[in-house]
Design an enzyme around this catalytic site. Structure first.
Site, mmCIF file in Angstrom:
data_model
loop_
_atom_site.group_PDB
_atom_site.id
_atom_site.type_symbol
_atom_site.label_atom_id
_atom_site.label_comp_id
_atom_site.label_asym_id
_atom_site.label_seq_id
_atom_site.Cartn_x
_atom_site.Cartn_y
_atom_site.Cartn_z
ATOM 1 N N CYS A 272 0.706 -1.552 0.242
ATOM 2 C CA CYS A 272 0.269 0.042 0.262
ATOM 3 C C CYS A 272 0.916 1.250 0.098
ATOM 4 C CB CYS A 272 -1.027 -0.386 1.133
ATOM 5 S SG CYS A 272 -0.987 -1.284 2.598
ATOM 6 N N ARG A 301 7.537 -11.017 5.577
ATOM 7 C CA ARG A 301 7.062 -10.436 6.594
ATOM 8 C C ARG A 301 7.728 -11.490 7.945
ATOM 9 N NH1 ARG A 301 0.344 -10.362 5.830
ATOM 10 N NH2 ARG A 301 0.581 -8.312 4.858
ATOM 11 N N GLN A 319 1.885 -10.935 -2.920
ATOM 12 C CA GLN A 319 0.248 -10.617 -2.451
ATOM 13 C C GLN A 319 -0.629 -9.941 -4.150
ATOM 14 O OE1 GLN A 319 0.361 -7.682 0.296
ATOM 15 N NE2 GLN A 319 -1.430 -8.354 1.962
ATOM 16 N N ASP A 321 -2.309 -7.185 -4.307
ATOM 17 C CA ASP A 321 -2.216 -5.889 -4.018
ATOM 18 C C ASP A 321 -3.030 -5.343 -4.697
ATOM 19 O OD1 ASP A 321 -2.943 -5.529 -1.120
ATOM 20 O OD2 ASP A 321 -0.875 -4.955 -0.953
ATOM 21 N N HIS A 323 -5.414 -1.006 -5.612
ATOM 22 C CA HIS A 323 -6.122 -0.190 -4.451
ATOM 23 C C HIS A 323 -6.799 0.916 -5.454
ATOM 24 C CE1 HIS A 323 -2.273 -1.674 -2.051
ATOM 25 N NE2 HIS A 323 -3.566 -1.010 -0.923
ATOM 26 N N LYS A 402 -13.045 -3.613 7.743
ATOM 27 C CA LYS A 402 -12.500 -4.257 6.030
ATOM 28 C C LYS A 402 -14.027 -5.361 6.186
ATOM 29 C CE LYS A 402 -9.456 -7.586 8.266
ATOM 30 N NZ LYS A 402 -8.108 -8.564 8.544
ATOM 31 N N HIS A 448 -8.673 -0.948 -0.472
ATOM 32 C CA HIS A 448 -7.309 -1.638 -0.462
ATOM 33 C C HIS A 448 -8.825 -3.060 -0.732
ATOM 34 C CE1 HIS A 448 -4.446 0.144 2.452
ATOM 35 N NE2 HIS A 448 -5.367 0.742 3.011
#
Length: 574
Positions: A272, A301, A319, A321, A323, A402, A448
């Site tokens: 992000c 991570r 990921q 991902d 946005h 979320k 997200h």
């Protein structure tokens, strides 16, 4: 908390396990007892070695003790009183837990003859006989309180049910789960590899890379359909950026760090912040919004070694991902589009799913007003969609609430994958803006969105869901052509070449091995089609096609064979 009578049965079995351990292993100290969805586990400090073979001895002692148990009342203690009690008994782990980890000021003390323990849940006031049916499943090392700087205790896992029939059904389920284990199948099918040189970081072998690429190709098809733009962001960025995003304060313990040019940098755990910087790289107008940025971003991570679990829990993963930068009037429509995209993609895999609305956690950023507005917007979209959902209090991200999708696999296990999150915080922290119709600067809101969540984890779920027998479109090798003998190898290669020209992933197995062996090899590798060719097939221009999981074979003309495979790939069928 105990949610059902079944949880109470598990709690009783955990008490019985602890009593049996202290009967059979003098000096065994109690750690913590935990009831889980699948069963229960208990951590112990055991003098000397403890092995899988010892479980049978402990289980036999549990059965003897179970016959002795009569109805037993739980005694309420304050956690400080209980800590003093267990300290006096030499139970230092239990005393530490009571002082630091108890969820309430009161705990329930369980007693049977010389045995004393803290009941693992406060839901029951009367504890009757232990579980009628139980089984100890495995033992593993577990750091005390998940901290690898603390001693490692022995964690014993078990299952408990009110009846033998339920236990038998569970053990059958366990056997099927073991057969589908993605770590085992990943090795057998030559998909993935794990190495001590990179703990928790998967290596994708050629066949595994094909499956992963197909998942990315599917996602990209939907990105185009739903008007996303794909971007890429750096793996490492400086500390100031992570402080600005809020990750330094809320996520630092899960991050990796490095130093460059006398400045501290961090490896990204999320995509992000990079997308915020891309948005900020140029002036934006209200007419530009919504802006939908997507990335297949590799993130890292920090996870404790004891928590690593194949593709399900890793230290690096991709990921999917995205946005979406929106105006306030665009929030509900864009969240609805994201949910529709998720539903359409999940439909291709045949997954059933449930939805959760996760609300503000204790460790969060932003005002009550912003959180209230964000939670109301997500709830409104869910209500408009007609989809059933439940509230998951306090489990939102630190920057916003979320919607989480929990998919059910072939064994009815639930996996949280897709998520849609609403964020008022990060755009403000990065000073993002767009110019509105009055030529005034406004702050956008960010949605997200992830569908697979982690492509790696989703692939692990699929391996187990399909038991390694992927549908034709996803299989790394879609057809294996097996010549009866070396005299038929040229025709097998011809068939293979024809399939490849049509875009089918095909192999010809012309090894100098027996025909039956080569057919079985193709089936063990779970290829959707194994096609045998010999004299008759050469003469007729056909193949004898065997479909995985079905009995017998069909004679197909070469053109029909190619068309059937291409049709299944195009339609993404099994």
């Amino acid at each position: 908390m105990c949610q059902s009578k079944q949880d109470q049965v598990k709690a009783n079995a955990a008490m019985l396990l602890a009593w049996a351990m202290q009967r059979k292993f003098s000096g065994a100290k109690l750690g913590g007892a935990f009831v889980t969805e699948q069963g229960f586990y208990y951590d112990f400090e055991v003098p000397g070695a403890f092995a899988e073979a010892d479980l049978a001895v402990v289980e036999e002692e549990m059965r003897k003790l179970s016959a002795k148990i009569s109805s037993c009342s739980l005694e309420p203690y304050s956690r400080m009183e209980a800590a003093v009690l267990f300290e006096a008994r030499g139970e230092s782990w239990k005393a530490e837990w009571l002082r630091e980890e108890a969820e309430s000021d009161e705990v329930q003390i369980y007693r049977q003859e010389e045995f004393v323990d803290v009941y693992p849940d406060e839901c029951a006031r009367e504890v009757g006989k232990s579980a009628a049916a139980f089984k100890l499943l495995s033992v593993a090392g577990a750091y005390w309180r998940g901290d690898n700087s603390r001693p490692m205790l022995q964690r014993i896992y078990g299952a408990a049910f009110a009846s033998e029939a339920e236990l038998k059904q569970f053990l059958s389920w366990q056997e099927e789960a073991a057969r589908r284990d993605h770590r085992k199948l990943g090795k057998q099918l030559q998909l993935i590899h794990f190495s001590e040189e990179a703990p928790g970081m998967p290596f994708y072998l050629p066949k595994g890379a094909v499956v992963r690429q197909e998942l990315e190709n599917l996602s990209r098809q939907f990105l185009r359909k739903y008007d996303y733009e794909e971007v890429r962001t750096p793996l490492i960025m400086n500390r100031q950026m992570w402080e600005q995003s809020g990750h330094w304060e809320h996520y630092r313990d899960n991050m990796y760090f490095s130093e460059l040019d006398n400045h501290q940098f961090a490896v990204k755990p999320m995509n992000c912040p990079g997308h915020m910087l891309i948005y900020k790289s140029q002036l934006r107008s209200y007419r530009d919004l919504p802006i939908r940025l997507a990335e297949f971003g590799q993130v890292h991570r920090h996870e404790f070694s004891g928590a690593l679990n194949g593709l399900f829990r890793v230290r690096t993963f991709c990921q999917d991902d995205a946005h979406i930068f929106v105006r306030p009037d665009q929030i509900e429509e864009e969240i609805g589009r994201a949910i529709a995209m998720i539903q359409e993609m999940y439909g291709l895999f045949g997954f059933e799913y449930s939805l959760e609305l996760s609300t503000r956690p204790d460790d969060s950023m932003g005002s009550d007003e912003q959180w209230g507005e964000a939670e109301a917007a997500l709830a409104q979209v869910l209500q408009n969609s007609g989809l059933p959902y439940r509230i998951n209090p306090g489990d939102g991200a630190f920057y916003g609430p979320k919607i989480d999708f929990h998919i059910k696999d072939a064994l009815n296990r639930s996996h949280q994958c897709a998520t849609v999150q609403l964020d008022f915080q990060m755009p403000e922290k990065f000073g993002l803006a767009y110019v509105d119709e009055k030529n005034e600067k406004r702050t956008p809101i960010v949605i997200h969105r992830a569908i697979y969540g982690s492509i790696d984890r989703f692939m692990g779920i699929l391996i187990e869901h399909y038991a390694g027998a992927f549908p034709v479109w996803l299989a790394p090798v879609q057809a294996v052509i097996v010549p009866v003998s070396e005299n038929h190898a040229a025709y097998a290669e011809q068939v293979c070449r024809r399939l490849k020209e049509a875009g089918i992933r095909a192999e010809a197995d012309c090894r100098n091995e027996k025909l039956g062996y080569r057919i079985r090899e193709g089936q063990l590798m779970k290829a959707p089609y194994v096609a045998v060719v010999g004299d008759a097939e050469i003469a007729a221009g056909t193949v004898q096609a065997r479909l995985f999981g079905e009995q017998g074979q069909r004679e197909l003309g070469l053109n029909d064979f190619v068309a059937e495979l291409c049709g299944k790939v195009e339609r993404r069928e099994g």
